[in-house]
Design a protein around this motif. Structure first.
Motif, mmCIF file in Angstrom:
data_model
loop_
_atom_site.group_PDB
_atom_site.id
_atom_site.type_symbol
_atom_site.label_atom_id
_atom_site.label_comp_id
_atom_site.label_asym_id
_atom_site.label_seq_id
_atom_site.Cartn_x
_atom_site.Cartn_y
_atom_site.Cartn_z
ATOM 1 N N LYS A 22 0.856 -1.188 0.000
ATOM 2 C CA LYS A 22 0.000 0.000 0.000
ATOM 3 C C LYS A 22 0.885 1.228 0.000
ATOM 4 O O LYS A 22 1.878 1.284 0.715
ATOM 5 N N ASN A 23 0.515 2.199 -0.835
ATOM 6 C CA ASN A 23 1.283 3.432 -0.905
ATOM 7 C C ASN A 23 0.802 4.387 0.174
ATOM 8 O O ASN A 23 -0.390 4.550 0.374
ATOM 9 N N THR A 24 1.752 5.013 0.856
ATOM 10 C CA THR A 24 1.347 5.892 1.954
ATOM 11 C C THR A 24 1.626 7.359 1.661
ATOM 12 O O THR A 24 1.429 8.209 2.513
ATOM 13 N N VAL A 25 2.056 7.660 0.431
ATOM 14 C CA VAL A 25 2.403 9.051 0.101
ATOM 15 C C VAL A 25 1.164 9.909 -0.110
ATOM 16 O O VAL A 25 1.029 10.981 0.458
ATOM 17 N N GLY A 26 0.249 9.398 -0.920
ATOM 18 C CA GLY A 26 -0.888 10.217 -1.359
ATOM 19 C C GLY A 26 -1.795 10.642 -0.214
ATOM 20 O O GLY A 26 -1.852 10.010 0.834
ATOM 21 N N MET A 27 -2.482 11.742 -0.422
ATOM 22 C CA MET A 27 -3.354 12.306 0.602
ATOM 23 C C MET A 27 -4.822 12.128 0.225
ATOM 24 O O MET A 27 -5.705 12.344 1.046
ATOM 25 N N SER A 28 -5.086 11.769 -1.011
ATOM 26 C CA SER A 28 -6.470 11.784 -1.466
ATOM 27 C C SER A 28 -7.204 10.545 -0.963
ATOM 28 O O SER A 28 -6.590 9.588 -0.507
ATOM 29 N N PRO A 29 -8.538 10.547 -1.032
ATOM 30 C CA PRO A 29 -9.300 9.380 -0.568
ATOM 31 C C PRO A 29 -9.103 8.145 -1.441
ATOM 32 O O PRO A 29 -9.486 7.059 -1.029
ATOM 33 N N LEU A 44 -1.977 0.359 -8.778
ATOM 34 C CA LEU A 44 -3.424 0.146 -8.763
ATOM 35 C C LEU A 44 -4.036 1.238 -7.890
ATOM 36 O O LEU A 44 -3.608 1.450 -6.757
ATOM 37 N N LYS A 45 -5.013 1.924 -8.442
ATOM 38 C CA LYS A 45 -5.645 3.012 -7.699
ATOM 39 C C LYS A 45 -7.128 2.692 -7.600
ATOM 40 O O LYS A 45 -7.756 2.311 -8.593
ATOM 41 N N ALA A 46 -7.687 2.807 -6.417
ATOM 42 C CA ALA A 46 -9.093 2.441 -6.215
ATOM 43 C C ALA A 46 -9.833 3.589 -5.544
ATOM 44 O O ALA A 46 -9.319 4.216 -4.621
ATOM 45 N N MET A 91 -2.464 0.708 -13.828
ATOM 46 C CA MET A 91 -1.637 1.434 -14.818
ATOM 47 C C MET A 91 -0.181 1.040 -14.669
ATOM 48 O O MET A 91 0.199 0.456 -13.642
ATOM 49 N N ASP A 92 0.612 1.392 -15.672
ATOM 50 C CA ASP A 92 2.033 1.092 -15.517
ATOM 51 C C ASP A 92 2.716 2.243 -14.783
ATOM 52 O O ASP A 92 2.084 3.232 -14.413
ATOM 53 N N GLU A 93 4.009 2.048 -14.578
ATOM 54 C CA GLU A 93 4.770 2.995 -13.764
ATOM 55 C C GLU A 93 5.402 4.069 -14.635
ATOM 56 O O GLU A 93 5.887 3.760 -15.724
ATOM 57 N N VAL A 94 5.372 5.309 -14.173
ATOM 58 C CA VAL A 94 6.259 6.316 -14.776
ATOM 59 C C VAL A 94 7.592 6.123 -14.073
ATOM 60 O O VAL A 94 7.683 6.301 -12.843
ATOM 61 N N LYS A 95 8.606 5.712 -14.819
ATOM 62 C CA LYS A 95 9.883 5.364 -14.188
ATOM 63 C C LYS A 95 10.607 6.602 -13.696
ATOM 64 O O LYS A 95 10.576 7.654 -14.331
ATOM 65 N N ASP A 190 5.206 18.404 -6.167
ATOM 66 C CA ASP A 190 6.430 17.619 -6.352
ATOM 67 C C ASP A 190 6.234 16.111 -6.186
ATOM 68 O O ASP A 190 7.098 15.337 -6.575
ATOM 69 N N SER A 191 5.104 15.676 -5.627
ATOM 70 C CA SER A 191 4.917 14.215 -5.568
ATOM 71 C C SER A 191 4.189 13.685 -6.799
ATOM 72 O O SER A 191 4.067 12.470 -6.967
ATOM 73 N N ASN A 192 3.731 14.577 -7.668
ATOM 74 C CA ASN A 192 3.055 14.122 -8.892
ATOM 75 C C ASN A 192 3.890 14.345 -10.152
ATOM 76 O O ASN A 192 3.443 14.063 -11.257
ATOM 77 N N ILE A 193 5.097 14.871 -9.969
ATOM 78 C CA ILE A 193 6.029 15.031 -11.098
ATOM 79 C C ILE A 193 7.156 14.025 -10.884
ATOM 80 O O ILE A 193 7.836 14.044 -9.852
ATOM 81 N N ILE A 206 1.865 12.078 -12.925
ATOM 82 C CA ILE A 206 0.876 11.109 -12.440
ATOM 83 C C ILE A 206 -0.247 11.851 -11.713
ATOM 84 O O ILE A 206 -0.174 13.078 -11.544
ATOM 85 N N ASP A 207 -1.267 11.106 -11.295
ATOM 86 C CA ASP A 207 -2.340 11.627 -10.439
ATOM 87 C C ASP A 207 -3.216 12.643 -11.190
ATOM 88 O O ASP A 207 -3.251 13.832 -10.858
ATOM 89 N N TRP A 208 -3.966 12.121 -12.161
ATOM 90 C CA TRP A 208 -4.643 12.975 -13.130
ATOM 91 C C TRP A 208 -6.131 13.170 -12.906
ATOM 92 O O TRP A 208 -6.842 13.627 -13.815
HETATM 93 N N1 LIG Z 1 1.798 5.335 -12.392
HETATM 94 C C1 LIG Z 1 2.635 5.650 -11.403
HETATM 95 N N2 LIG Z 1 3.974 5.685 -11.623
HETATM 96 C C2 LIG Z 1 4.834 5.976 -10.618
HETATM 97 N N3 LIG Z 1 4.455 6.235 -9.342
HETATM 98 C C3 LIG Z 1 3.137 6.220 -9.066
HETATM 99 C C4 LIG Z 1 2.168 5.949 -10.069
HETATM 100 N N4 LIG Z 1 0.934 6.007 -9.508
HETATM 101 C C5 LIG Z 1 1.132 6.293 -8.207
HETATM 102 N N5 LIG Z 1 2.451 6.417 -7.919
HETATM 103 C C6 LIG Z 1 3.043 6.677 -6.578
HETATM 104 O O1 LIG Z 1 1.989 6.654 -5.623
HETATM 105 C C7 LIG Z 1 1.812 7.951 -5.026
HETATM 106 C C8 LIG Z 1 0.315 8.223 -4.840
HETATM 107 O O2 LIG Z 1 -0.355 8.126 -6.098
HETATM 108 P P1 LIG Z 1 -1.226 9.337 -6.645
HETATM 109 O O3 LIG Z 1 -1.845 8.913 -7.936
HETATM 110 O O4 LIG Z 1 -0.399 10.558 -6.645
HETATM 111 O O5 LIG Z 1 -2.386 9.387 -5.561
HETATM 112 P P2 LIG Z 1 -2.890 10.500 -4.562
HETATM 113 O O6 LIG Z 1 -4.119 11.003 -5.211
HETATM 114 O O7 LIG Z 1 -3.135 9.747 -3.313
HETATM 115 O O8 LIG Z 1 -1.824 11.550 -4.431
HETATM 116 C C9 LIG Z 1 2.517 8.901 -5.964
HETATM 117 O O9 LIG Z 1 2.960 10.077 -5.332
HETATM 118 C C10 LIG Z 1 3.681 8.033 -6.466
HETATM 119 O O10 LIG Z 1 4.695 7.947 -5.501
#
Ligand SMILES: Nc1ncnc2c1ncn2[C@@H]1O[C@H](COP(=O)(O)OP(=O)(O)O)[C@@H](O)[C@H]1O
Ligand SMILES: [Mg+2]
Length: 263
Positions: A22-29, A44-46, A91-95, A190-193, A206-208
């Motif tokens: 589980k990713n813990t960075v994002g703040m959104s629901p 995977l985003k739900a 989705m795939d990863e933005v490297k 900076d967490s979406n670039i 990311i995060d569109w």
């Molecule tokens: N497709 C992706 N490629 C790379 N990292 C991603 C991707 N989707 C999510 N992440 C990682 O997960 C974090 C949270 O996803 P994000 O879509 O930004 O959700 P939130 O709306 O919670 O901010 C991002 O800041 C990034 O670290």
């Protein structure tokens, strides 16, 4: 959310053999999960269906991602699926690395924001079906407040000169200005670039969920907010506007930062 129990069948099949964290960075629901199998990484985003039609809805994010393919670097949609309660976007990863997780000179951060504004605002919106304008965002806000889904906690911790969320909403509704529409990311930070760790070049965005047509100052305001919060020196704001070749419109910047306060 116990992901394994609610994951729909098609997605379950696609992620078979991947390790899920589980990713813990994002703040959104929306809940975000990283899936790894060797060097292969997926996300995977739900989102819950109570967010249907809002900018937190991963269905909206999926549609924006598909539309943006070949227009700007974004994740590729691998699968989208729904259950009774949830919507899932694989989705795939933005490297690369989030800009926030790289040791980077403040000036380069500012350049990344300015370059991002140029890239986003060069996207042709003549055929863009996504409206992220003020009216839509304020009606979204009405829905979120009515259903106790708005970020009211953040509002009370924030610095807006209103004592109640409703006062802010009244202000926003009575101070709408004409919009000069461009393509907007909607949550540029900076967490979406995603950048390369070594070259510090921009690899993608990311995060569109909030992507779409919005006023030119919306994304600019977010960059100003981040530069101020993270770099804390007004010289960097000046550098940002020098790079953009424009003068700041503080009324617009403030309006759009306040608009974001309850999301
Ligand atoms: N497709 C992706 N490629 C790379 N990292 C991603 C991707 N989707 C999510 N992440 C990682 O997960 C974090 C949270 O996803 P994000 O879509 O930004 O959700 P939130 O709306 O919670 O901010 C991002 O800041 C990034 O670290
Ligand atoms: Mg994010």
């Amino acid at each position: 959310m116990i992901l394994e129990q609610i994951m729909p069948r098609g997605i379950r099949r696609k992620v078979n053999g991947y390790t899920i964290s589980k990713n813990t960075v994002g703040m959104s629901p929306a809940k975000v999960f990283k899936l790894a199998r060797g060097n292969d990484v997926l996300y995977l985003k739900a989102s819950h269906k109570k967010y249907e039609g809002t900018t937190f809805d991963v269905k909206r994010e999926k549609d924006v991602l598909v539309w943006l393919t070949d227009k700007i670097s974004v994740p590729r949609v691998i699968q989208y699926e729904e259950t009774d309660d949830h919507r899932f976007l694989l989705m795939d990863e933005v490297k690369g690395r989030m800009t926030s997780s790289v040791t980077i000179a403040p000036k380069r951060v500012v350049e990344i924001y300015a370059e991002s504004i140029c890239r986003l605002q060069s996207i042709d919106i003549s055929q863009c079906p996504f409206n992220s304008g003020i009216k839509y965002r304020l009606s979204e806000l009405d829905y979120l407040l009515k259903n106790n889904l708005a970020a009211v906690g953040d509002f009370y911790e924030g610095e807006v000169p209103f004592s109640q969320p409703e006062e802010l909403v009244v202000y926003l509704k009575t101070n709408m200005d004409e919009e000069d529409l461009v393509f907007s990311h909607g949550d540029i930070c900076d967490s979406n670039i995603i950048i390369s760790k070594d070259s510090q070049d921009i690899n993608g965005y990311i995060d569109w969920g909030r992507g779409g047509k919005a006023d030119r100052w919306y994304d600019i305001a977010f960059c100003v907010g981040s530069i101020r919060e993270d770099l804390g020196n007004e010289d960097y704001i000046k550098y940002f506007f020098d790079l953009l070749g424009i003068e700041p419109d503080w009324a617009k910047i403030t309006y759009y930062l306040w608009l974001d306060e309850l999301f």
